[in-house]
Design a protein around this motif. Structure first.
Motif, mmCIF file in Angstrom:
data_model
loop_
_atom_site.group_PDB
_atom_site.id
_atom_site.type_symbol
_atom_site.label_atom_id
_atom_site.label_comp_id
_atom_site.label_asym_id
_atom_site.label_seq_id
_atom_site.Cartn_x
_atom_site.Cartn_y
_atom_site.Cartn_z
ATOM 1 N N CYS A 70 125.955 78.221 39.568
ATOM 2 C CA CYS A 70 126.472 77.290 40.785
ATOM 3 C C CYS A 70 127.746 77.209 40.615
ATOM 4 C CB CYS A 70 125.510 76.077 40.698
ATOM 5 S SG CYS A 70 125.994 75.094 42.112
ATOM 6 N N ASN A 71 128.396 77.862 41.651
ATOM 7 C CA ASN A 71 129.672 77.641 41.846
ATOM 8 C C ASN A 71 130.101 76.449 42.736
ATOM 9 O OD1 ASN A 71 132.549 77.844 42.248
ATOM 10 N ND2 ASN A 71 132.472 80.270 42.921
ATOM 11 N N CYS A 72 130.645 75.474 42.211
ATOM 12 C CA CYS A 72 131.050 74.286 43.032
ATOM 13 C C CYS A 72 132.596 73.935 43.298
ATOM 14 C CB CYS A 72 130.206 73.028 42.536
ATOM 15 S SG CYS A 72 130.638 72.629 40.779
ATOM 16 N N SER A 73 133.274 75.139 43.235
ATOM 17 C CA SER A 73 134.713 75.036 43.315
ATOM 18 C C SER A 73 134.963 74.371 44.787
ATOM 19 C CB SER A 73 134.843 76.573 43.753
ATOM 20 O OG SER A 73 136.331 76.605 44.154
ATOM 21 N N GLY A 74 135.840 73.316 44.629
ATOM 22 C CA GLY A 74 136.234 72.500 45.852
ATOM 23 C C GLY A 74 135.474 71.271 45.962
ATOM 24 N N ARG A 75 134.471 71.118 45.440
ATOM 25 C CA ARG A 75 133.536 69.874 45.424
ATOM 26 C C ARG A 75 134.303 68.545 45.292
ATOM 27 N NH1 ARG A 75 131.340 67.038 40.918
ATOM 28 N NH2 ARG A 75 132.238 67.956 38.692
ATOM 29 N N ASN A 76 133.827 67.436 46.033
ATOM 30 C CA ASN A 76 134.326 66.240 45.885
ATOM 31 C C ASN A 76 134.065 65.576 44.552
ATOM 32 O OD1 ASN A 76 134.937 63.534 46.386
ATOM 33 N ND2 ASN A 76 134.142 63.338 48.290
ATOM 34 N N LEU A 77 134.907 65.376 43.695
ATOM 35 C CA LEU A 77 134.610 65.012 42.347
ATOM 36 C C LEU A 77 134.174 63.528 42.620
ATOM 37 C CD1 LEU A 77 137.683 66.285 40.460
ATOM 38 C CD2 LEU A 77 135.098 67.434 40.811
ATOM 39 N N GLU A 78 134.362 62.849 43.585
ATOM 40 C CA GLU A 78 134.134 61.412 43.505
ATOM 41 C C GLU A 78 132.557 61.072 44.110
ATOM 42 O OE1 GLU A 78 136.762 59.159 45.976
ATOM 43 O OE2 GLU A 78 138.408 59.791 44.631
ATOM 44 N N GLU A 79 131.959 62.143 44.355
ATOM 45 C CA GLU A 79 130.535 62.163 44.821
ATOM 46 C C GLU A 79 129.713 62.785 43.772
ATOM 47 O OE1 GLU A 79 129.184 60.411 47.404
ATOM 48 O OE2 GLU A 79 131.083 59.979 48.223
ATOM 49 N N GLU A 80 128.211 62.728 43.848
ATOM 50 C CA GLU A 80 127.366 62.830 42.764
ATOM 51 C C GLU A 80 127.020 64.357 43.006
ATOM 52 O OE1 GLU A 80 123.557 60.631 41.166
ATOM 53 O OE2 GLU A 80 123.087 61.959 43.214
ATOM 54 N N PHE A 81 126.825 65.072 41.810
ATOM 55 C CA PHE A 81 126.304 66.460 41.917
ATOM 56 C C PHE A 81 125.121 66.420 41.217
ATOM 57 C CE2 PHE A 81 127.212 69.117 37.858
ATOM 58 C CZ PHE A 81 126.314 70.155 38.332
ATOM 59 N N ARG A 82 124.066 67.185 41.381
ATOM 60 C CA ARG A 82 122.913 67.375 40.845
ATOM 61 C C ARG A 82 122.109 68.493 40.820
ATOM 62 N NH1 ARG A 82 118.805 63.101 42.703
ATOM 63 N NH2 ARG A 82 120.612 61.686 43.188
ATOM 64 N N TRP A 83 121.183 68.812 39.669
ATOM 65 C CA TRP A 83 120.295 69.861 39.610
ATOM 66 C C TRP A 83 119.009 69.263 39.967
ATOM 67 C CZ3 TRP A 83 120.394 75.072 39.661
ATOM 68 C CH2 TRP A 83 121.687 75.617 39.359
ATOM 69 N N GLN A 84 117.972 69.809 40.755
ATOM 70 C CA GLN A 84 116.689 69.229 40.721
ATOM 71 C C GLN A 84 115.775 70.661 40.958
ATOM 72 O OE1 GLN A 84 117.313 66.535 43.812
ATOM 73 N NE2 GLN A 84 115.779 67.378 44.836
ATOM 74 N N ILE A 85 114.418 70.266 40.596
ATOM 75 C CA ILE A 85 113.330 71.290 40.898
ATOM 76 C C ILE A 85 112.866 70.719 42.246
ATOM 77 C CG2 ILE A 85 111.252 72.552 40.255
ATOM 78 C CD1 ILE A 85 112.145 71.953 37.188
ATOM 79 N N ASP A 86 112.729 71.596 43.192
ATOM 80 C CA ASP A 86 111.929 71.333 44.395
ATOM 81 C C ASP A 86 110.606 71.722 44.516
ATOM 82 O OD1 ASP A 86 114.158 70.143 45.439
ATOM 83 O OD2 ASP A 86 114.476 71.529 47.071
ATOM 84 N N GLU A 87 110.133 73.003 43.722
ATOM 85 C CA GLU A 87 108.971 73.459 43.712
ATOM 86 C C GLU A 87 108.743 73.884 42.398
ATOM 87 O OE1 GLU A 87 108.763 76.386 46.770
ATOM 88 O OE2 GLU A 87 109.743 75.038 48.385
ATOM 89 N N GLN A 146 109.413 77.284 35.459
ATOM 90 C CA GLN A 146 109.315 78.181 36.617
ATOM 91 C C GLN A 146 109.266 77.253 37.716
ATOM 92 O OE1 GLN A 146 107.253 82.024 36.904
ATOM 93 N NE2 GLN A 146 105.861 80.890 37.851
ATOM 94 N N GLY A 147 110.271 77.425 38.779
ATOM 95 C CA GLY A 147 110.037 77.021 40.170
ATOM 96 C C GLY A 147 111.344 77.317 40.696
ATOM 97 N N LYS A 148 111.393 76.203 41.822
ATOM 98 C CA LYS A 148 112.740 76.653 42.767
ATOM 99 C C LYS A 148 113.652 75.591 42.337
ATOM 100 C CE LYS A 148 113.918 77.323 47.548
ATOM 101 N NZ LYS A 148 113.137 77.153 48.769
#
Ligand SMILES: *[C@@H]1O[C@H](CO)[C@@H](O)[C@H](O)[C@H]1NC(C)=O
Ligand SMILES: *[C@@H]1O[C@H](CO)[C@@H](O)[C@H](O)[C@H]1NC(C)=O
Ligand SMILES: *[C@@H]1O[C@H](CO)[C@@H](O)[C@H](O)[C@H]1NC(C)=O
Length: 259
Positions: free
Chosen positions: A33-50, A97-99
């Motif tokens: 996950c390339n998050c170049s330029g992201r707003n460092l003050e806001e949250e970043f997360r990984w989650q499983i949707d399915e 396994q999942g999305k």
């Protein structure tokens, strides 16, 4: 290490912001996950949707945390490089396994990247057959690291089941200390099919990856290792004997000539 994993992973782009990656049971996989330029003050997360929603990792200015089962077997690189939000999963299980979704803030906009992680489990299959009068018997032996699997018989692509002339029996998977499960199946039939029935593995949740091999994985290559020792041990005894014999023959010959 990371570049190696990057090369190993198989990524197929399927639609926008969606990637499919294959992982092997008990192995490691990098979810990029390339998050170049992201707003460092806001949250970043990984989650499983399915298949069911589950948080994997969340990170903001004050905290950074992995959820439950991921604590000891996942790694994130954002501390070293704030634009690399990739997630490394190790000791992969069938439940992984999942999305997956990587999400962060970019200039006030919510960015999401999806990764479909497919888990494969390796199985070795050994098949043989014997004939006894009018009955043909086929055996199938399977070994693999994922227990939730079954042997299935096919004839020219069609699933074979019990019938008046065919009987299929299975043994329950047996676990070994090396982590491998063994499965056996036998097919007895009075039919004289022109093509041979073939056995295959079906697994719950994950995908089996089959290789045909009739050399038992559990047997250590002891014969190969034993050979050099054997030769060494005897050559130490044989060399002096040959030398002494040779020398005495030579002396004997010299003695005969001098007489
Ligand atoms: C991440 O994305 C940025 C902007 O799109 C790009 O310049 C950069 O090369 C990318 N980094 C990697 C490692 O792909
Ligand atoms: C950071 O995340 C934690 C846990 O999700 C939350 O409790 C906290 O309020 C967040 N802090 C900021 C500055 O957003
Ligand atoms: C087929 O029949 C045998 C005995 O008649 C039974 O033990 C076996 O479980 C059956 N196999 C399947 C796949 O149903």
């Amino acid at each position: 290490m990371r570049t190696l994993l990057g090369v190993l992973m198989v990524a197929i782009v399927s639609g926008d912001n969606e990637v499919t990656i294959n992982g092997t049971l008990e192995g490691s996989v990098l979810l990029p996950c390339n998050c170049s330029g992201r707003n460092l003050e806001e949250e970043f997360r990984w989650q499983i949707d399915e298949p069911k929603m589950n948080e994997v990792f969340s990170h903001n200015m004050s905290t950074s945390r992995f959820n439950g089962s991921y604590k000891d077997r996942a790694k994130i690189f954002v501390a070293e490089n704030s634009s690399d939000c990739s997630l490394l999963l190790t000791k992969i299980t069938a439940d992984d396994q999942g999305k997956y979704k990587c999400s962060y803030d970019y200039g006030g906009q919510y960015q999401r990247f999806f990764i479909n992680l497919n888990i494969f489990a390796n199985y070795t299959v050994c098949q043989n057959s014997s004939e006894n009068g009018a009955i043909n018997t086929y055996h199938c032996h399977v070994e693999g690291r994922y227990q939730e699997a079954e042997i299935q018989w096919y004839l020219e692509g069609n699933v074979l089941t019990n019938s008046s002339k065919t009987e299929i029996t299975h043994t329950d998977p047996v676990g070994a200390p090396n982590g491998l499960y063994s499965f056996d199946s036998q097919l007895k039939t009075e039919h004289n099919w022109t093509s041979k029935p073939e056995c295959d593995v079906t697994a719950k949740v994950i995908s089996p990856f089959i290789s045909n091999n009739c050399e038992r994985q559990t047997d250590p290559p002891s014969k190969i290792i034993a050979q050099p020792k054997y030769i060494m041990r005897y050559s130490f005894k044989i060399i002096p004997i040959v030398l002494v014999l040779g020398l005495s023959l030579f002396l004997c010959h010299r003695w005969k000539i001098s007489r």
